[in-house]
Motif scaffolding. Sequence first.
Motif, PDB file in Angstrom:
ATOM      1  N   SER A 261     -16.682 -19.731  32.008  1.00 41.19           N
ATOM      2  CA  SER A 261     -16.479 -20.633  33.145  1.00 41.19           C
ATOM      3  C   SER A 261     -15.048 -20.533  33.664  1.00 41.19           C
ATOM      4  CB  SER A 261     -16.811 -22.078  32.751  1.00 41.19           C
ATOM      5  OG  SER A 261     -15.800 -22.670  31.950  1.00 41.19           O
ATOM      6  N   TYR A 262     -14.111 -20.245  32.781  1.00 40.45           N
ATOM      7  CA  TYR A 262     -12.713 -20.057  33.183  1.00 40.45           C
ATOM      8  C   TYR A 262     -12.587 -18.901  34.171  1.00 40.45           C
ATOM      9  CZ  TYR A 262      -7.784 -18.638  32.595  1.00 40.45           C
ATOM     10  OH  TYR A 262      -6.479 -18.269  32.798  1.00 40.45           O
ATOM     11  N   LEU A 263     -13.366 -17.851  33.955  1.00 38.28           N
ATOM     12  CA  LEU A 263     -13.330 -16.699  34.859  1.00 38.28           C
ATOM     13  C   LEU A 263     -13.884 -17.048  36.231  1.00 38.28           C
ATOM     14  CD1 LEU A 263     -14.434 -13.819  32.451  1.00 38.28           C
ATOM     15  CD2 LEU A 263     -12.121 -14.607  33.032  1.00 38.28           C
ATOM     16  N   HIS A 264     -14.618 -18.142  36.325  1.00 38.91           N
ATOM     17  CA  HIS A 264     -15.082 -18.642  37.617  1.00 38.91           C
ATOM     18  C   HIS A 264     -14.088 -19.628  38.221  1.00 38.91           C
ATOM     19  CE1 HIS A 264     -17.436 -20.675  40.686  1.00 38.91           C
ATOM     20  NE2 HIS A 264     -17.289 -21.822  40.045  1.00 38.91           N
TER      21      HIS A 264
ATOM     22  N   VAL B 209     -23.403 -17.734  43.301  1.00 30.21           N
ATOM     23  CA  VAL B 209     -22.250 -16.868  43.534  1.00 30.21           C
ATOM     24  C   VAL B 209     -21.887 -16.199  42.216  1.00 30.21           C
ATOM     25  CG1 VAL B 209     -19.844 -16.763  44.282  1.00 30.21           C
ATOM     26  CG2 VAL B 209     -21.428 -18.386  45.365  1.00 30.21           C
ATOM     27  N   ARG B 210     -22.083 -14.886  42.147  1.00 34.44           N
ATOM     28  CA  ARG B 210     -21.786 -14.124  40.925  1.00 34.44           C
ATOM     29  C   ARG B 210     -22.463 -14.744  39.706  1.00 34.44           C
ATOM     30  NH1 ARG B 210     -15.353 -12.389  41.498  1.00 34.44           N
ATOM     31  NH2 ARG B 210     -15.571 -11.279  43.473  1.00 34.44           N
TER      32      ARG B 210
ATOM     33  N   SER C  69      -9.363 -32.508  46.280  1.00 29.44           N
ATOM     34  CA  SER C  69     -10.792 -32.565  45.999  1.00 29.44           C
ATOM     35  C   SER C  69     -11.057 -31.790  44.725  1.00 29.44           C
ATOM     36  CB  SER C  69     -11.609 -31.980  47.160  1.00 29.44           C
ATOM     37  OG  SER C  69     -11.273 -30.613  47.364  1.00 29.44           O
ATOM     38  N   TYR C  70     -12.260 -31.935  44.190  1.00 29.12           N
ATOM     39  CA  TYR C  70     -12.628 -31.254  42.952  1.00 29.12           C
ATOM     40  C   TYR C  70     -13.622 -30.130  43.244  1.00 29.12           C
ATOM     41  CZ  TYR C  70     -10.667 -35.541  41.006  1.00 29.12           C
ATOM     42  OH  TYR C  70      -9.838 -36.590  40.703  1.00 29.12           O
ATOM     43  N   LEU C  71     -13.541 -29.091  42.439  1.00 30.05           N
ATOM     44  CA  LEU C  71     -14.487 -27.997  42.575  1.00 30.05           C
ATOM     45  C   LEU C  71     -15.872 -28.437  42.098  1.00 30.05           C
ATOM     46  CD1 LEU C  71     -12.321 -25.011  41.287  1.00 30.05           C
ATOM     47  CD2 LEU C  71     -12.858 -25.595  43.662  1.00 30.05           C
TER      48      LEU C  71
ATOM     49  N   ALA D  73     -11.190 -19.676  41.569  1.00 31.75           N
ATOM     50  CA  ALA D  73     -11.560 -20.672  42.577  1.00 31.75           C
ATOM     51  C   ALA D  73     -10.417 -21.655  42.839  1.00 31.75           C
ATOM     52  CB  ALA D  73     -12.807 -21.429  42.128  1.00 31.75           C
ATOM     53  N   LEU D  74      -9.547 -21.832  41.853  1.00 34.42           N
ATOM     54  CA  LEU D  74      -8.375 -22.689  42.012  1.00 34.42           C
ATOM     55  C   LEU D  74      -7.228 -21.964  42.704  1.00 34.42           C
ATOM     56  CD1 LEU D  74      -8.457 -24.452  38.522  1.00 34.42           C
ATOM     57  CD2 LEU D  74      -8.797 -25.569  40.743  1.00 34.42           C
TER      58      LEU D  74
END
Length: 242
Positions: free
Chosen positions: A173-176, A110-111, A14-16, A180-181
């Motif tokens: 966005s990478y830091l999110h 979230v954050r 699935s995708y985030l 998450a991955l």
Amino acid sequence: MSAYGVINRPQRTSYLPTTLWDSPRVEPDLGTPSFVTIHHIDRAAVERVQTGLFNYLHSTFENEVDKGLTYPQEDISDPAAFGAYFFGGDVLIGIAGKGDPPAIKSEPEVRGVREIEQSLDVARNGRTWEECVAGFYYVKPNYPGRSSHICNAGFMVPPSQRGSGYGRILAKSYLHYAPALGYKASVFNLVYNNNVASVKLWEALNFTKAGLIPKAGRLKRMDGEGEEYVDAIVFYKSFEET
């Protein structure tokens, strides 16, 4: 292929969720505020949307490689080579928008990250990819097996979109998305020190300079007169820090 051979990433089923990010860019037409939506994709998702997107991402990255200033590859003209390299992991793509932003999901942020429900094609809104792609990046393991919890990423902002603050949005966005991955930390192996904007960006986001590799890149000179050896910084950041 890395020094470790092929490094496989976990298979995604699935995708985030897509996320919404404010942009510092202000459109010249009546000062319309702008934003960027970040979409989690892979090769299959790209081909479902439109094959032209893969071709655009490839040509943009190929042109950057040909400049010989930021990436170590000397040639990535083969679409299969680009696909294996860039789509060997998860890919996040930023789509620039303006006007009223998409509705945020009812769940609390979230954050500070705002999740939305919007497809890549809806975000495109009939525009060409050249007009709307703010940037894109891959995320994949930097090492195999027992160290595969540490990821690496490669970023690309099309030349026509530079100077708009999109690089910082992608980085934030990478830091999110990387945690998450499932990744615990990040390592950037080769940030050439002639790439001043990139160095300043990772410093501003509190990445640690884990090392310096002397003469790590044989890069083209910015004045076009031959080549030169350039040092590279190794950047590290833990995603588990509070």
